[in-house]
Design a protein around this motif. Structure first.
Motif, PDB file in Angstrom:
ATOM      1  N   VAL A   1      -8.593  -2.021  -2.652  1.00 52.86           N
ATOM      2  CA  VAL A   1      -7.492  -1.601  -1.784  1.00 52.86           C
ATOM      3  C   VAL A   1      -6.168  -1.885  -2.484  1.00 52.86           C
ATOM      4  O   VAL A   1      -5.924  -3.006  -2.934  1.00 52.86           O
ATOM      5  CB  VAL A   1      -7.549  -2.332  -0.426  1.00 52.86           C
ATOM      6  CG1 VAL A   1      -6.320  -1.991   0.416  1.00 52.86           C
ATOM      7  CG2 VAL A   1      -8.832  -1.959   0.326  1.00 52.86           C
ATOM      8  N   LEU A   2      -5.350  -0.860  -2.591  1.00 55.01           N
ATOM      9  CA  LEU A   2      -4.013  -0.994  -3.167  1.00 55.01           C
ATOM     10  C   LEU A   2      -3.022  -0.850  -2.012  1.00 55.01           C
ATOM     11  O   LEU A   2      -2.909   0.227  -1.422  1.00 55.01           O
ATOM     12  CB  LEU A   2      -3.784   0.082  -4.233  1.00 55.01           C
ATOM     13  CG  LEU A   2      -4.895   0.180  -5.304  1.00 55.01           C
ATOM     14  CD1 LEU A   2      -4.645   1.356  -6.230  1.00 55.01           C
ATOM     15  CD2 LEU A   2      -4.998  -1.121  -6.097  1.00 55.01           C
ATOM     16  N   ASP A   3      -2.342  -1.933  -1.676  1.00 55.30           N
ATOM     17  CA  ASP A   3      -1.441  -1.900  -0.528  1.00 55.30           C
ATOM     18  C   ASP A   3      -0.210  -2.748  -0.802  1.00 55.30           C
ATOM     19  O   ASP A   3       0.067  -3.079  -1.960  1.00 55.30           O
ATOM     20  CB  ASP A   3      -2.165  -2.352   0.746  1.00 55.30           C
ATOM     21  CG  ASP A   3      -2.693  -3.787   0.654  1.00 55.30           C
ATOM     22  OD1 ASP A   3      -2.314  -4.509  -0.316  1.00 55.30           O
ATOM     23  OD2 ASP A   3      -3.477  -4.186   1.521  1.00 55.30           O
ATOM     24  N   SER A   4       0.506  -3.123   0.245  1.00 51.09           N
ATOM     25  CA  SER A   4       1.783  -3.813   0.046  1.00 51.09           C
ATOM     26  C   SER A   4       1.610  -5.172  -0.624  1.00 51.09           C
ATOM     27  O   SER A   4       2.566  -5.718  -1.163  1.00 51.09           O
ATOM     28  CB  SER A   4       2.497  -3.969   1.388  1.00 51.09           C
ATOM     29  OG  SER A   4       1.625  -4.588   2.299  1.00 51.09           O
ATOM     30  N   SER A   5       0.396  -5.729  -0.614  1.00 53.57           N
ATOM     31  CA  SER A   5       0.231  -7.047  -1.244  1.00 53.57           C
ATOM     32  C   SER A   5      -0.327  -6.954  -2.664  1.00 53.57           C
ATOM     33  O   SER A   5      -0.592  -7.971  -3.299  1.00 53.57           O
ATOM     34  CB  SER A   5      -0.669  -7.930  -0.371  1.00 53.57           C
ATOM     35  OG  SER A   5      -1.963  -7.378  -0.334  1.00 53.57           O
ATOM     36  N   THR A   6      -0.479  -5.739  -3.190  1.00 51.58           N
ATOM     37  CA  THR A   6      -1.053  -5.588  -4.540  1.00 51.58           C
ATOM     38  C   THR A   6      -0.078  -6.051  -5.619  1.00 51.58           C
ATOM     39  O   THR A   6       1.097  -5.687  -5.615  1.00 51.58           O
ATOM     40  CB  THR A   6      -1.425  -4.106  -4.782  1.00 51.58           C
ATOM     41  OG1 THR A   6      -2.464  -3.749  -3.877  1.00 51.58           O
ATOM     42  CG2 THR A   6      -1.900  -3.868  -6.210  1.00 51.58           C
ATOM     43  N   THR A   7      -0.596  -6.868  -6.527  1.00 52.40           N
ATOM     44  CA  THR A   7       0.137  -7.167  -7.768  1.00 52.40           C
ATOM     45  C   THR A   7      -0.816  -6.837  -8.919  1.00 52.40           C
ATOM     46  O   THR A   7      -2.035  -6.902  -8.753  1.00 52.40           O
ATOM     47  CB  THR A   7       0.534  -8.654  -7.874  1.00 52.40           C
ATOM     48  OG1 THR A   7      -0.666  -9.443  -7.943  1.00 52.40           O
ATOM     49  CG2 THR A   7       1.366  -9.108  -6.684  1.00 52.40           C
ATOM     50  N   ILE A   8      -0.272  -6.492 -10.058  1.00 56.63           N
ATOM     51  CA  ILE A   8      -1.118  -6.101 -11.188  1.00 56.63           C
ATOM     52  C   ILE A   8      -1.972  -7.282 -11.644  1.00 56.63           C
ATOM     53  O   ILE A   8      -3.146  -7.126 -11.974  1.00 56.63           O
ATOM     54  CB  ILE A   8      -0.245  -5.552 -12.348  1.00 56.63           C
ATOM     55  CG1 ILE A   8       0.490  -4.271 -11.895  1.00 56.63           C
ATOM     56  CG2 ILE A   8      -1.090  -5.283 -13.586  1.00 56.63           C
ATOM     57  CD1 ILE A   8      -0.395  -3.114 -11.471  1.00 56.63           C
TER      58      ILE A   8
ATOM     59  N   SER B   1      -7.401   3.963   8.269  1.00 55.16           N
ATOM     60  CA  SER B   1      -6.741   2.832   7.615  1.00 55.16           C
ATOM     61  C   SER B   1      -7.557   2.381   6.412  1.00 55.16           C
ATOM     62  O   SER B   1      -8.751   2.673   6.294  1.00 55.16           O
ATOM     63  CB  SER B   1      -6.605   1.677   8.604  1.00 55.16           C
ATOM     64  OG  SER B   1      -7.893   1.194   8.946  1.00 55.16           O
ATOM     65  N   ALA B   2      -6.873   1.631   5.532  1.00 55.51           N
ATOM     66  CA  ALA B   2      -7.563   1.053   4.371  1.00 55.51           C
ATOM     67  C   ALA B   2      -8.692   0.144   4.845  1.00 55.51           C
ATOM     68  O   ALA B   2      -9.767   0.104   4.243  1.00 55.51           O
ATOM     69  CB  ALA B   2      -6.565   0.280   3.513  1.00 55.51           C
TER      70      ALA B   2
END
Ligand code: MN
Length: 498
Positions: free
Chosen positions: A476-483, A459-460
């Protein structure tokens, strides 16, 4: 894959002698019951070893130093049964060099409302002890995992199990040795890096050998050994002749068998557990190692292409972290190759010219033999398959000149929409999180490479924890990542990690 050593994790219980001998007997008894039941649960990949209850500074210091010296100890799990004055822990913690965990739990699940008195409360005061000990570890700035939950709950033990694999990554990292066949591919930036820094930070030894020396080891392999391995290939894999003459095909496959045996012997003799090749330097080899490398990866060796020693070490590391895992789905080097930008079907085709690890394979694996312009050698035999589906993580360790950064992206592996009969290599197809375009932009802004070390089985959180223990930045780039948030995090990282 085996380590060659049986790891265990020490279970160290904090208390003090304020409440008398009877209380301490209860503490020891509770700890014994917990360790026995947790070990019997079968939920942890490694056993717990109970140590005597820690009461004094000298005892704590001695125990942590014993843990440092014991090769079979992969980390220490601390649990505060009662209040344990934290000054007693400082010297021991300062000298401790292995992964540390603080388990926030308590022997009894429920407050015994009808019978609780001052004696019971004094004896069972983890909530109190957790804060005193936790304060000291935070003040010392020591990296540790904190896991809260009732010790018999499967969810809690699953988190402990997952942390144990991170800890294996930390202690095993110091044993990784990467064999470089020749140098990196000319003019490529991202596969370069500071090998002295890698030794300092991760413990990796990275050494180059002339490819001709390895080719000697390959040529020394006896024909009988080659024939036996080719027989094994022919039993295990589907042979796709693609119209080639069967005898000529078999001869091409035999070249890879000879390379597999020769490189593995060389790795074993010189004590390396990961290898890189470079298609531009194959002095003495008839084919670019394809099938041979795929088989070595399946056995647990790390691999990076075009001299990419960072990826080779990461693949080895991630294979170590997943070793012995039940129902493991696979770990491999992959490369971002080509996009599918059809709305609703977006993704990145993952492949390489040859060397994807067959642990990823879903269904039958074939051997094909096709021309390859790279390497200017005869047509190499390779294993061809498509990957399993499901969530996984792609990681890329990059050297930013003055420090390392670990990029970790959650991805969803999917079936290829259609067969690709003219593409004679193993493939995977994934959509990065949080969505294809944001994930793509995020990876590139973070500086991630075109090579990644990918795993279905980690896992991350595990990889980010590993990076934290190593003292390097993890993004960590995951479902909560925003630019927007990512750019702020990268700016903060530039200040924090120098
Ligand atoms: Mn490549």
């Amino acid at each position: 894959m085996i380590f060659g050593r049986q790891y265990t994790f020490w279970f160290c219980v904090g208390s003090q002698d304020l409440y008398g001998a009877e209380c301490l007997e209860h503490v020891a008894e509770h700890a014994r019951i917990m360790v026995e039941r947790i070990n019997a649960s079968g939920l942890l990949p490694f056993p717990l070893t109970l140590k005597p209850t820690l009461l004094t500074s000298s005892m704590i210091r001695a125990t942590f130093n014993e843990a440092n010296a014991d090769d079979s100890c992969a980390g220490v799990i601390t649990w505060m049964h009662t209040f344990s004055p934290a000054k007693s822990w400082i010297a021991g913690l300062q000298e401790f060099r292995k992964p540390l965990m603080h388990l926030l739990t308590q022997f009894n699940r429920e407050i015994p409302y009808d019978s609780i008195d001052m004696d019971f409360m004094n004896e069972n005061q983890s909530a109190h002890g957790d804060r005193e000990y936790g304060h000291a570890v935070t003040r010392l700035g020591i990296e540790r995992k904190v896991i809260a939950g009732y010790w018999e709950d499967e969810k809690v033990l699953a988190r402990v199990a997952s942390w144990m694999r991170t800890a294996i990554g930390v202690v095993e990292s110091r044993r990784i040795r990467v064999l470089r066949m020749a140098d990196n591919m000319r003019n490529v930036a991202v596969t370069e890096g500071d090998k002295v820094e890698a030794l300092q930070v991760f413990g990796w030894e990275v050494d180059a050998y002339p490819s001709s020396e390895i080719a000697h080891a390959v040529r020394d392999v006896a024909q009988g050994d080659v024939n036996a391995l080719v027989d094994e290939y022919y039993e295990r894999y589907t042979i796709l002749l693609d119209g080639r003459d069967p005898a000529e095909f078999r001869r091409h496959v035999a070249v890879q068998a000879q390379i597999e045996i020769g490189i593995e012997r060389f790795l074993k003799e010189k004590n390396y557990q990961a290898v890189v090749t470079h298609f531009d330097d194959l002095e003495g080899l008839q084919q670019l190692p394809g099938l041979a490398i795929q088989r070595l990866e399946e056995k647990g060796y790390g691999f990076g292409a075009e001299g990419d020693w960072k990826t080779a070490a990461m693949v080895r590391l991630m294979k170590l972290m997943t070793a012995g895992m039940k129902d493991a789905k696979g770990t491999s080097m992959l490369e971002d190759y080509t996009y599918n930008m059809v709305p609703g079907k977006e993704g990145i085709l993952q492949a390489h010219m040859l060397e994807i690890c067959p642990t990823l394979a879903d269904g039958p694996i074939s051997i094909r033999c096709q021309p390859l312009s790279m390497g200017r050698r005869e047509d190499p035999a390779r294993l061809v398959f498509t990957s399993k589906t499901g969530s996984g993580i792609a990681t890329s360790l990059i050297d930013l000149g003055t420090r390392f950064r670990l990029v970790i992206q959650e991805v969803d592996c999917k079936k290829n929409e259609k067969p690709m009969p003219k593409l004679p290599v193993a493939t995977a197809f994934w959509t990065p999180k949080p969505d294809f375009y944001t994930g793509l932009e995020a990876w590139v802004l973070t500086g991630g490479a075109h090579h990644s070390s990918f795993s279905f089985d980690l896992s991350a959180e595990q990889m980010a924890d590993w990076a934290a223990y190593m003292g390097v930045e993890a993004v960590v780039l995951d479902s909560s990542t925003t630019i927007r948030d990512l750019k702020r995090d990268l700016a903060l990282g530039r200040l924090i990690y120098r």
